[in-house]
Write an enzyme that holds these catalytic residues in place. Structure first.
Site, PDB file in Angstrom:
ATOM      1  CD  GLU A 429      -2.964  -1.076   2.290  1.00 13.90           C
ATOM      2  OE1 GLU A 429      -2.908  -0.172   3.138  1.00 13.90           O
ATOM      3  OE2 GLU A 429      -3.847  -1.944   2.281  1.00 13.90           O
ATOM      4  CD  GLU A 505      -3.193  -5.956   4.296  1.00 14.72           C
ATOM      5  OE1 GLU A 505      -2.019  -5.790   3.922  1.00 14.72           O
ATOM      6  OE2 GLU A 505      -3.795  -5.163   5.029  1.00 14.72           O
TER       7      GLU A 505
END
Ligand code: GAL
Length: 827
Positions: A429, A505
């Protein structure tokens, strides 16, 4: 004659021992202090008042917890926050910030004239400055990476002083990082002709049933022009120690300092999560026939392919990642590496059906990778949580430009021979994904991975899906990994060239073990009054989704190649959704709590990931004084397709899993609210009213035959303590651990689900008390003190072996209830 032979043998043995490399792990005899004093690099510095510690050592895990330890006033943009607020427990509320010094006096008896020496740190948290005998020999800022320095010019045979200064900055992490020499430190002494640290690279370019080809590159360092006299002999051995093939190679002028050897192994046994078969390439270097160095490269033979649109194949067979993300901390042990604790974590995960681990969001300890090789777990090795753009003021962004390539090279060289490692992940991210410059960085990092290891695919955890598609950060990757955003999978699949998607994720679901809230409904970012989340497994983050939202995708579409759930275990720090709430200081995301006790969700994943093994789990507990007559839904997590529920003998109806709830059918808000996807995977009786007594469930197979049953009873008064250990025989190596579950039960052995008594521990004999945890994310009791309160009737205490063999007696006592004893044997 006999004497002569003996003398020759002794001389030969001595010659071998002189030439063999030695690797000494520096665990004992360290001194530690939190005072910052550069004088500590001096031999005559008085460290008598410093603390004696052994390494691995995490200075911060001893606490105490304090709201003033790294309080962060920030907005968490990844979670959609736009305003900064105070987040007191975000990094665990433990004292990791600041400076710590370690000193070790040691002899290096193998370091005689003409030898070379290296010091290898598996990881040091963080900003390590290393001094040997008063000289600064190196610096490595990133706390998660392994690094090594050539210390030949500074090392002596006797009376060495190694000093290491570490410094952790405030606002440098989004979770508890640990502090200090939390991983092992090794001294490696070799001949001057030697294979350097991580000096081999082994690949298996052909993997067929009938044969496999093995290619081994070996680097050699040597003085002058010895190359024409160098010979490398390598044998390949299987797990029984049998030589399966061998090869001798001579360096040629064009090789300069790398040998290439090729081997063929007939009918190889392939590495898979179910059959983690390993081989060893054992190499010896000779100069003019004299042995100079030995080196063993452990490897496995396997082939991983990803085919657009079709899926992922391991050794020719389709499979999907049933993965979990794991942080590096070991709960009550903090970040200090312990093989026995890592093994326990991995075994608990495997028992649930896990076949893969993501080392979020950094380089793992070598012990973890070695265990994954041995136990059969595929690993996505992750590297960075930040590139150039900060998430944290003092995060990796402050090092990125200068250190990223060096950091990447170290981790690639360290783990590129390990069969468990199937993928490199270059970032999690990272905000840079959203700009064009970031796409270039992604390309650069992926290219480094391909350059150093052309055999593995590269991925990244993308959360800004639309931006990453626009900037091409996503399209350049070998494998696209999405963090959450399941609603965007189909669109992205259509737009991206890879035609494959992985849930890098997934499913940030919050729950607290043994805790249930009413009414039972799907909630987003719900902050509850007791600072706990519900065990009905319907509380999740706004950026996230529930487990079934991933299940439907990976079950219904071949191009979804599996997922890595956030997270396998609870970890220290990041107490979402209780960031702003003190005393919350550890996570609620785990499928298993901080103590290592499974939450209900464990059985949901197990029922789905191990469809041929029986799982039959009922929730909630059935001890609800005051809820008589109130709606108290009952959920059953099972691999069986149907079940009937009885309360005190009265049927509440038979329910089957609703297989018509496909991803397509349920791809809307309303379906989510009505828990339609859950109906495909969970059996839920939503209208059941509580009455004390017994709940029983009978499970049926697809033909309607009753195949199994289970009961849960209302518990009476706390009556006794029950103890059970993960193992009762432990190794007398001073490091092995036994994990003892302590429960309070009623007179019939039913768990008292609200028991919160304080338990006192005593350990005698050949072991010591190491730590305890009850899995409560709000608990401020220090882990290493021999007293802890139960959370929802349970806790786990940890006993560590000494180096002496013998019995260890563990005793737990609770005022008003009594004592219980458990005996362990240390061998
Ligand atoms: C993700 C992030 C993880 C963790 C998780 C919580 O965005 O990658 O580190 O913060 O959210 O849901």
């Amino acid at each position: 004659m006999k004497r002569l032979l003996l003398a020759i043998t002794i001389i030969l043995l001595m010659a071998c021992s002189i030439h063999a490399r030695t690797k000494t792990t520096l665990t004992k005899g360290w001194k530690f202090s939190r005072t910052d004093n550069i004088e500590a690099i001096k031999q005559d510095f008085d460290d008598a008042h410093w603390q004696s510690v052994s390494v691995p050592h995490d200075w911060a895990i001893y606490g105490p917890f304090d709201i003033n330890n790294d309080p962060q006033f920030v907005a968490i943009e990844q979670d959609g926050e736009t305003h900064a607020s105070l987040k007191p427990g975000r990094t665990g509320a433990l004292p990791f910030v600041g400076v710590g010094w370690y000193r070790l006096k040691f002899d290096a008896k193998d370091f005689v004239a003409g030898k070379k020496a290296n010091i290898l740190f598996d990881g040091a948290m963080s900003n390590a400055k290393v001094y040997l005998n008063g000289k600064e020999i190196g610096y490595w800022p990133y706390g998660y990476n392994s690094f090594h320095f050539d210390i030949t010019p500074y090392l002596k045979e006797k009376d060495n002083l190694l000093a290491v200064r570490l410094e952790n900055y405030p606002e440098s992490s989004r979770w508890y990082p640990g502090a200090g020499l939390y991983r092992n430190v090794h001294l490696i002494v070799t001949d001057e002709v030697h294979i350097p640290v991580w000096g081999t690279y082994l690949t298996t370019p052909v993997v067929e049933k009938e044969y496999a080809k093995v290619k081994l590159f070996t680097s050699v360092e040597y003085p002058g022009k010895a190359y024409s006299r160098l010979v490398l002999k390598t044998v390949i051995k299987d797990m029984s120690g049998k030589i399966v093939t061998e090869n001798n190679a001579q360096l040629t002028k064009t090789d300069l300092n790398t040998f290439e050897q090729n081997f063929t192994i007939k009918s190889p046994s392939l590495w898979t999560p179910d059959t983690p078969v390993l081989y060893w390439a054992e190499s010896e270097i000779y100069v003019d026939g004299v042995l100079k160095d030995t080196y063993a490269t452990r490897f496995g033979i396997r082939k991983l392919e990803i085919i657009p649109n079709k899926g992922m194949l391991l050794n020719g067979e389709f499979l999907k990642f049933k993965g979990v993300c794991l942080h590096h901390d070991l709960g009550p042990l903090g970040a200090a590496v312990n093989t026995s604790a890592i093994r326990r974590q991995l075994l608990i995960m495997k028992e649930m059906g896990v076949n893969a681990v993501r080392t979020s969001h950094n380089m793992p300890a070598p012990e973890l990778i070695e265990l994954c090789d041995e136990l059969g777990l595929m690993v996505m090795v992750e590297t960075f949580d930040e590139w150039q753009t900060p998430k944290m003021k003092n995060g990796y962004n402050i090092y990125f430009n200068e250190w990223a390539e060096r950091d990447l090279i170290n981790v690639l060289h360290h783990f590129r021979n390990n069969p468990s490692v199937v993928m490199w992940c270059i970032g999690n991210e990272v905000p840079d994904q959203a700009n064009y410059e970031g796409a270039k960085i992604a390309r650069w990092l992926q290219d480094i991975c391909h350059r150093e290891d052309p055999t593995r695919l590269v991925t990244m955890g993308i959360d800004q899906v639309q931006n990453a598609i626009k900037t091409h950060s996503a399209s350049i990757l070998d494998v696209v990994g999405f963090n959450y955003r399941t609603h965007l999978y189909k669109k992205a699949y259509e737009e991206l060239p890879q035609q494959i998607l992985m849930g890098s994720e997934t499913a940030s679901t919050f729950s607290s073990r043994g805790t249930y809230h009413f009414p039972v409904e799907r909630t987003i970012n719900r902050v509850r009054e007791d600072n706990q989340s519900s065990g009905y497994d319907l509380d999740c983050g706004s950026w996230s989704n529930l487990p079934e939202d991933d299940f439907v995708l990976h079950d219904d579409y071949d191009w979804c190649i599996g997922e890595f759930v956030w997270t396998g275990f609870d970890y220290l720090g990041e107490p979402t959704p209780y960031h702003e709430v003190w005393p919350n200081h550890s996570s609620l995301f785990g499928i298993v709590d901080l103590a290592g006790l499974p939450k209900d969700r464990y059985y949901l994943y197990r029922s789905h990931w191990r469809p041929t093994e029986e799982t039959l789990h009922i929730l909630p507990h059935w001890t609800w004084p005051g809820r008589e007559g109130k709606v108290t839904p009952v959920f059953v997590y099972t691999n069986h397709p149907a079940a009937e529920l009885f309360i005190n003998g009265k049927s509440q109806g038979r329910i089957s899993k609703d297989l018509s709830m496909t991803e397509k059918e349920t791809d809307n808000e309303q379906a989510a609210r009505k828990l339609k996807r859950q109906k495909r995977y969970r059996l839920m009786w939503m209208d059941v009213k509580y009455e004390p007594g017994a709940i029983k469930v009978i499970a049926y197979d697809k033909d309607g035959n009753a195949v199994s049953e289970k009961e849960v009873h209302t518990a009476g008064r706390p009556h006794k303590i029950e103890l059970s250990a993960d193992k009762t025989v432990i190794d007398a190596n001073g490091q092995d651990l036994a994990f003892i579950t302590v429960k309070v039960v009623d007179k019939d052995g039913n768990l008292c689900p609200e028991a919160s008594h304080s338990v006192l521990f005593e350990v005698s004999g050949a072991g010591t008390f190491r730590a305890a945890s009850n899995g409560d994310p709000t608990n401020l009791e220090q882990f290493h003190l021999p007293r802890m309160s139960l959370f929802k009737g349970q806790l786990v205490a940890i006993v560590q072996s000494d180096e002496d063999t013998g019995n260890i007696v563990f005793e737990a006592s609770v005022k008003g209830i009594g004592k219980a004893k458990l005996e362990l044997n240390s061998k």
